[in-house]
Scaffold this motif. Structure first.
Motif, PDB file in Angstrom:
ATOM      1  N   GLU A 213       0.862  -1.187   0.000  1.00 22.03           N
ATOM      2  CA  GLU A 213       0.000   0.000   0.000  1.00 22.03           C
ATOM      3  C   GLU A 213       0.897   1.236   0.000  1.00 22.03           C
ATOM      4  O   GLU A 213       2.043   1.181   0.470  1.00 22.03           O
ATOM      5  N   TYR A 235       8.081  -3.243  -3.107  1.00 21.65           N
ATOM      6  CA  TYR A 235       6.982  -2.969  -4.036  1.00 21.65           C
ATOM      7  C   TYR A 235       6.739  -4.197  -4.912  1.00 21.65           C
ATOM      8  O   TYR A 235       7.677  -4.928  -5.244  1.00 21.65           O
ATOM      9  N   GLY A 236       5.508  -4.379  -5.297  1.00 24.93           N
ATOM     10  CA  GLY A 236       5.189  -5.425  -6.263  1.00 24.93           C
ATOM     11  C   GLY A 236       3.700  -5.533  -6.459  1.00 24.93           C
ATOM     12  O   GLY A 236       2.923  -4.856  -5.790  1.00 24.93           O
ATOM     13  N   GLY A 242       4.439 -10.373  -7.343  1.00 25.17           N
ATOM     14  CA  GLY A 242       3.997 -10.253  -5.957  1.00 25.17           C
ATOM     15  C   GLY A 242       4.992  -9.277  -5.373  1.00 25.17           C
ATOM     16  O   GLY A 242       5.600  -8.503  -6.133  1.00 25.17           O
TER      17      GLY A 242
HETATM   18  O1  DLL Z   1       0.310  -5.797  -2.780  1.00 22.23           O
HETATM   19  C1  DLL Z   1       2.051  -7.298  -3.487  1.00 22.23           C
HETATM   20  C2  DLL Z   1       2.848  -6.920  -2.301  1.00 22.23           C
HETATM   21  C3  DLL Z   1       2.699  -7.621  -1.125  1.00 22.23           C
HETATM   22  C4  DLL Z   1       3.763  -5.887  -2.374  1.00 22.23           C
HETATM   23  C5  DLL Z   1       3.469  -7.304  -0.012  1.00 22.23           C
HETATM   24  C6  DLL Z   1       4.550  -5.557  -1.281  1.00 22.23           C
HETATM   25  C7  DLL Z   1       4.399  -6.246  -0.086  1.00 22.23           C
HETATM   26  P1  DLL Z   1      -1.464  -6.567  -5.038  1.00 22.23           P
HETATM   27  O2  DLL Z   1      -2.386  -6.968  -3.961  1.00 22.23           O
HETATM   28  O3  DLL Z   1      -1.690  -7.096  -6.390  1.00 22.23           O
HETATM   29  O4  DLL Z   1       0.003  -7.005  -4.680  1.00 22.23           O
HETATM   30  O5  DLL Z   1      -1.440  -4.986  -5.065  1.00 22.23           O
HETATM   31  C8  DLL Z   1      -0.549  -4.314  -5.897  1.00 22.23           C
HETATM   32  O6  DLL Z   1      -0.389  -2.459  -4.327  1.00 22.23           O
HETATM   33  O7  DLL Z   1      -0.093  -1.876  -7.838  1.00 22.23           O
HETATM   34  C9  DLL Z   1       0.388  -0.733  -5.720  1.00 22.23           C
HETATM   35  O8  DLL Z   1      -0.721   0.083  -6.024  1.00 22.23           O
HETATM   36  C10 DLL Z   1       0.283  -1.215  -4.275  1.00 22.23           C
HETATM   37  N1  DLL Z   1       1.631  -1.412  -3.708  1.00 22.23           N
HETATM   38  C11 DLL Z   1       2.325  -2.541  -3.564  1.00 22.23           C
HETATM   39  N2  DLL Z   1       3.506  -2.307  -2.957  1.00 22.23           N
HETATM   40  C12 DLL Z   1       3.572  -0.972  -2.736  1.00 22.23           C
HETATM   41  C13 DLL Z   1       4.540  -0.102  -2.153  1.00 22.23           C
HETATM   42  C14 DLL Z   1       0.712  -6.621  -3.591  1.00 22.23           C
HETATM   43  N3  DLL Z   1       5.675  -0.522  -1.639  1.00 22.23           N
HETATM   44  C15 DLL Z   1      -0.682  -2.815  -5.691  1.00 22.23           C
HETATM   45  N4  DLL Z   1       4.249   1.217  -2.148  1.00 22.23           N
HETATM   46  C16 DLL Z   1       0.320  -2.044  -6.511  1.00 22.23           C
HETATM   47  C17 DLL Z   1       3.088   1.698  -2.646  1.00 22.23           C
HETATM   48  C18 DLL Z   1       2.378  -0.401  -3.227  1.00 22.23           C
HETATM   49  N5  DLL Z   1       2.142   0.927  -3.174  1.00 22.23           N
END
Ligand code: DLL
Length: 433
Positions: A213, A235-236, A242
């Protein structure tokens, strides 16, 4: 240096050559196996053989979240089911989820991405890693788990929730690294305080691996100050891997993208033109090695920038700015474009306010109502009414100065706003569409 970090330092000409070679394999593979991609290429009059240089990628069509929804569940799957090894899904805000079938190779590359991030943060096999991201269809839990195991760490798979027990285990087992959303860590810190646990005094916690987030620099500072840990950004996204597509090194303010596996572009979201490094726009990724569900030019909706210049750490992988917002997060309030992260940055400038807030929008017959509820710290709560009023005025002034709007500010008691074990929702928009 941990051998897993070796590719981080690949000479740039070698990296570009590798990216081109991988793309020249990926595009024909996708064209042959994914009818939607083939149809879009044919409509554009572009053929796989047209990819001669890296810049030629711009000739190929984009993929979007709606494509994954429309083709749910298997329309974009390129590998036969006999090769599929894992499913992950991500729920959208509406309708069907998206489904990403992956092969064992795909999972291995994703795992490598997380492990390289953790090695970059200074985490080693001596660390005890508590994974408090949710396990399951969400990629956070299993992604962090596999990545930490690959580094040789001891993994404590608590998953999200059950906060008091998490804190007890953290203390008793000597957890040194926590992986969770930054908003869940803030909740964990509040509960720890309530039950008399001081992270500095009572735990061995050194690192936080936070992502999933948007979180501002101001929240990052608060986390580091309140807990004494180093807060790292990871980020991912499910569509690409992921967690572990990118992570921050100790030197750069942004995140190194593991571009030997995930090829980044920045586009203008209106004209869809590719922007040069240094300009802000929408992040687009192509998976260079994915076999199960390869993505060509996937539009993330995340707003960022690829930085120009070298990082002091010596890594050659380009650095993307931290993602503070998604293009679809933007609110238009009284005609002004506002991102929730701007509000967060204003609130965090006032130390009497806690990092828990909710933006609420509703509409009357004639206009939009814009209200922000923000928790105050326990110390502030016990102050006199006049002191509370002074805090409220400072919050209002900070928002007026930076955002140019005057929402109604309500200071609320510590712990009164909803908490989340996963991604937090900080905006309630009840305006008539
Ligand atoms: O959120 C994967 C993840 C899990 C990343 C744990 C980091 C830690 P999704 O649920 O598919 O996957 O959501 C992805 O979350 O396009 C961003 O908008 C947001 N996002 C992920 N990491 C970050 C970050 C996971 N470090 C979506 N900073 C992405 C800001 C982030 N936004």
């Amino acid at each position: 240096m941990n051998p897993i970090s070796k590719p981080d330092y690949m000479p740039i000409p070698e990296l570009r050559k590798m990216q081109l070679e991988k793309l020249q394999k990926l595009i024909p593979y996708e064209y042959e196996r994914v009818p939607l991609f083939r149809r879009r290429c044919d409509e554009k009059g572009v053929k796989p053989r047209d990819l001669v240089t890296l810049a030629d990628l711009a000739k190929f069509p984009f993929m979007k979240k709606t494509d994954l929804r429309d083709e749910y569940p298997y329309g974009l799957t390129a590998a036969p089911m006999s090769e599929i090894n894992r499913f992950h899904c991500s729920s959208g805000t509406t309708g069907k989820p998206i489904c990403i079938p992956q092969t064992a190779e795909d999972v291995a590359i994703w795992t490598e991405g997380v492990a390289r991030c953790m090695a970059m943060y200074g985490i080693t096999r001596d660390d005890i890693v508590q994974v408090s991201y949710g396990y399951g269809l969400f990629t956070g839990g299993l992604g962090a788990h596999y990545g930490a195991e690959k580094l040789g760490c001891a993994v404590l798979p608590t998953g999200a929730g059950n906060t008091e027990k998490q804190i007890m285990l953290m203390k008793d087992l000597g957890t040194t690294v926590i992986c969770c959303t930054p908003s869940y860590f803030l909740h964990l810190a509040t509960v720890a305080e309530k039950i008399g646990v001081d992270f500095r005094r009572d735990t061995k916690l050194r690192h936080g691996v936070f992502g999933a987030e948007p979180w501002t620099d101001e929240i990052r500072e608060r986390i580091e100050q309140m807990s004494g840990i180093k807060a790292h950004d990871i980020y991912g996204l499910t569509e690409i891997a992921g967690p572990g597509v990118a992570g921050n090194c100790p030197y750069c303010h942004g995140l190194h993208v593991w571009e030997d596996h995930f090829y980044p572009e920045i586009i203008d979201p209106d004209t869809l033109e590719v922007l040069p490094d240094g300009e802000e726009g929408e992040l687009v990724f192509t998976t260079l090695d994915r076999v199960g569900t390869p993505m060509v030019r996937y539009r993330t909706r995340d707003l960022s920038r690829l930085q120009v210049g070298e990082c002091k750490c010596g890594r050659t992988m380009r650095v993307m700015d931290r993602v503070h917002a998604r293009s679809d997060d933007m609110l238009i309030i009284h005609g002004v474009n506002v991102f929730p992260s701007q509000i967060e940055a204003c609130l965090m400038k006032v130390p009497e306010v806690a990092p828990h807030y909710m933006i609420e929008l509703s509409s009357t017959d004639t206009m939009d109502r814009f209200e922000i509820k923000v928790e105050v710290t326990a110390d502030t709560m016990s102050d006199s009414m006049s002191k509370m009023e002074a805090v409220r005025k400072r919050v209002a002034a900070s928002i007026k100065e930076i955002v140019g709007l005057s929402p109604k500010i309500m200071l609320v008691a510590p712990g009164s706003l909803p908490r989340s074990e996963g991604k937090i929702k900080r905006v309630i928009d009840n305006r008539r569409k």
